[in-house]
Design a protein around this motif. Structure first.
Motif, PDB file in Angstrom:
ATOM      1  N   HIS A  70      29.924  20.520  38.581  1.00 49.35           N
ATOM      2  CA  HIS A  70      30.290  19.112  38.498  1.00 49.35           C
ATOM      3  C   HIS A  70      31.004  18.673  39.783  1.00 49.35           C
ATOM      4  N   GLY A  71      30.461  19.122  40.907  1.00 55.93           N
ATOM      5  CA  GLY A  71      31.062  18.781  42.190  1.00 55.93           C
ATOM      6  C   GLY A  71      31.007  17.290  42.484  1.00 55.93           C
ATOM      7  N   VAL A  72      31.952  16.830  43.277  1.00 56.50           N
ATOM      8  CA  VAL A  72      32.061  15.411  43.629  1.00 56.50           C
ATOM      9  C   VAL A  72      31.463  15.197  45.016  1.00 56.50           C
ATOM     10  N   PRO A  73      30.576  14.203  45.171  1.00 56.90           N
ATOM     11  CA  PRO A  73      30.005  13.938  46.497  1.00 56.90           C
ATOM     12  C   PRO A  73      31.099  13.689  47.525  1.00 56.90           C
ATOM     13  N   SER A  74      30.919  14.277  48.703  1.00 59.15           N
ATOM     14  CA  SER A  74      31.939  14.180  49.748  1.00 59.15           C
ATOM     15  C   SER A  74      31.307  13.695  51.046  1.00 59.15           C
ATOM     16  N   GLU A  75      32.094  13.737  52.098  1.00 58.92           N
ATOM     17  CA  GLU A  75      31.594  13.377  53.418  1.00 58.92           C
ATOM     18  C   GLU A  75      30.900  14.556  54.103  1.00 58.92           C
ATOM     19  N   LYS A  76      30.717  15.645  53.390  1.00 53.95           N
ATOM     20  CA  LYS A  76      29.974  16.783  53.941  1.00 53.95           C
ATOM     21  C   LYS A  76      28.560  16.332  54.310  1.00 53.95           C
ATOM     22  N   ARG A  77      28.120  16.718  55.481  1.00 51.60           N
ATOM     23  CA  ARG A  77      26.783  16.344  55.933  1.00 51.60           C
ATOM     24  C   ARG A  77      25.745  17.379  55.486  1.00 51.60           C
ATOM     25  N   ILE A  78      24.595  16.893  55.108  1.00 46.62           N
ATOM     26  CA  ILE A  78      23.505  17.764  54.671  1.00 46.62           C
ATOM     27  C   ILE A  78      22.885  18.420  55.895  1.00 46.62           C
ATOM     28  N   GLU A  79      22.754  19.748  55.832  1.00 45.85           N
ATOM     29  CA  GLU A  79      22.259  20.518  56.960  1.00 45.85           C
ATOM     30  C   GLU A  79      20.962  21.230  56.600  1.00 45.85           C
ATOM     31  N   ALA A  80      20.190  21.594  57.622  1.00 44.91           N
ATOM     32  CA  ALA A  80      18.994  22.396  57.407  1.00 44.91           C
ATOM     33  C   ALA A  80      19.387  23.706  56.721  1.00 44.91           C
ATOM     34  N   GLY A  81      18.594  24.086  55.717  1.00 49.95           N
ATOM     35  CA  GLY A  81      18.891  25.289  54.964  1.00 49.95           C
ATOM     36  C   GLY A  81      19.731  25.056  53.725  1.00 49.95           C
ATOM     37  N   ASP A  82      20.196  23.828  53.523  1.00 51.14           N
ATOM     38  CA  ASP A  82      21.001  23.498  52.334  1.00 51.14           C
ATOM     39  C   ASP A  82      20.104  23.241  51.128  1.00 51.14           C
ATOM     40  N   PHE A  83      20.555  23.725  49.967  1.00 53.40           N
ATOM     41  CA  PHE A  83      20.093  23.159  48.706  1.00 53.40           C
ATOM     42  C   PHE A  83      20.883  21.879  48.461  1.00 53.40           C
ATOM     43  N   ILE A  84      20.247  20.897  47.854  1.00 51.28           N
ATOM     44  CA  ILE A  84      20.907  19.636  47.489  1.00 51.28           C
ATOM     45  C   ILE A  84      20.673  19.417  46.006  1.00 51.28           C
ATOM     46  N   THR A  85      21.740  19.428  45.225  1.00 53.97           N
ATOM     47  CA  THR A  85      21.635  19.228  43.782  1.00 53.97           C
ATOM     48  C   THR A  85      22.105  17.820  43.437  1.00 53.97           C
ATOM     49  N   MET A  86      21.227  17.091  42.754  1.00 62.12           N
ATOM     50  CA  MET A  86      21.526  15.711  42.358  1.00 62.12           C
ATOM     51  C   MET A  86      21.417  15.582  40.848  1.00 62.12           C
ATOM     52  N   ASP A  87      22.498  15.167  40.212  1.00 64.22           N
ATOM     53  CA  ASP A  87      22.586  15.009  38.759  1.00 64.22           C
ATOM     54  C   ASP A  87      23.030  13.570  38.512  1.00 64.22           C
ATOM     55  N   PHE A  88      22.203  12.798  37.800  1.00 60.36           N
ATOM     56  CA  PHE A  88      22.504  11.374  37.664  1.00 60.36           C
ATOM     57  C   PHE A  88      21.823  10.804  36.424  1.00 60.36           C
ATOM     58  N   GLY A  89      22.278   9.623  36.034  1.00 60.40           N
ATOM     59  CA  GLY A  89      21.680   8.956  34.886  1.00 60.40           C
ATOM     60  C   GLY A  89      22.062   7.495  34.845  1.00 60.40           C
ATOM     61  N   GLY A  90      21.081   6.654  34.555  1.00 60.45           N
ATOM     62  CA  GLY A  90      21.346   5.244  34.318  1.00 60.45           C
ATOM     63  C   GLY A  90      21.530   4.975  32.837  1.00 60.45           C
ATOM     64  N   MET A  91      21.599   3.696  32.486  1.00 58.40           N
ATOM     65  CA  MET A  91      21.784   3.310  31.089  1.00 58.40           C
ATOM     66  C   MET A  91      20.885   2.125  30.758  1.00 58.40           C
TER      67      MET A  91
END
Length: 228
Positions: A70-91
């Motif tokens: 349940h990590g919080v999005p930060s100012e960390k920049r996405i780099e080559a070799g990174d996994f990017i996990t996105m968990d979201f939902g509308g209503m």
């Protein structure tokens, strides 16, 4: 736990919005963007296509930061070799969507691919078990056993799923303590994950409607490993 047809339709519409957003975000993410930029874009597009709110705070974490479910999005920049996990939902009219996808930027290592494939197989096997009368404990155990057999059991640190409705976390819960069985007209998530401290995280989550004739997977986005 049981929902009427109108409630299920709203949940499925919310899930469909998630698919639309994921399709958009695949063309949006670029190396060097921050996690927060991606999360903000997810929320912007959800609103643009008619979401009446957020089911929960959007998660977008990358690289070693993905080791937090349940990590919080930060100012960390996405780099080559990174996994990017996105968990979201509308209503939709107060009813929640919920989905998670993990993608890679640029390339993956053999170990990253093994982790991803392990989560995907566990998710698909657990999803296949979902039917009326199925034990929520047994569904969780299936995913957990597969991840353990692959050598990553200590890194699976949450339950396999939960009910969804007006709240994004409702009964039934698919975990190691569950005593419930699935009933028809129930909306549930199936979302195993592996989180290796200081290294990476992978989670894949669908939202399924349990019916008398099986399940309807309300999330249609692809699950094979996507490398951007």
């Amino acid at each position: 736990m049981k929902k009427c047809s109108d409630e299920l339709l709203k949940i499925m519409k919310a899930a469909a919005m998630g698919d639309m957003v994921f399709d958009h975000i695949l063309g949006y993410i670029k190396e060097g963007m921050t996690e927060k930029q991606v999360a903000d874009e997810i929320e912007r597009v959800l609103s643009l296509i008619g979401s009446t709110g957020l089911a929960f705070d959007t998660i977008c974490v990358s690289g070693a930061a993905g080791d937090q479910p349940h990590g919080v999005p930060s100012e960390k920049r996405i780099e080559a070799g990174d996994f990017i996990t996105m968990d979201f939902g509308g209503m939709v009219d107060g009813y929640c969507g919920d989905m998670t996808r993990t993608v890679a930027m640029g390339y993956v290592t053999d170990e990253q691919r093994r982790v991803y494939d392990t989560v995907l197989k566990a998710q698909e096997e657990a999803l296949a078990m979902c039917k009326v009368g199925a034990s929520c404990f047994d569904i969780d155990k299936k995913a957990r056993d597969m991840i353990t057999e692959a050598g990553y059991g200590e890194y699976y640190i949450h339950g396999t799923g939960h009910g969804v409705g007006k709240e994004v976390h409702e009964k039934p819960y698919l975990n190691t303590k569950s005593l419930e069985v699935l009933e028809a007209d129930t909306a549930i998530t199936v979302e195993p994950g592996i989180y290796i401290p200081g290294v990476m995280g992978v989670r894949i989550e669908d939202l399924a409607i349990v019916t008398d004739f099986g399940i309807i997977n309300a999330v249609r986005s692809p699950k094979e490993l996507i490398i951007l």
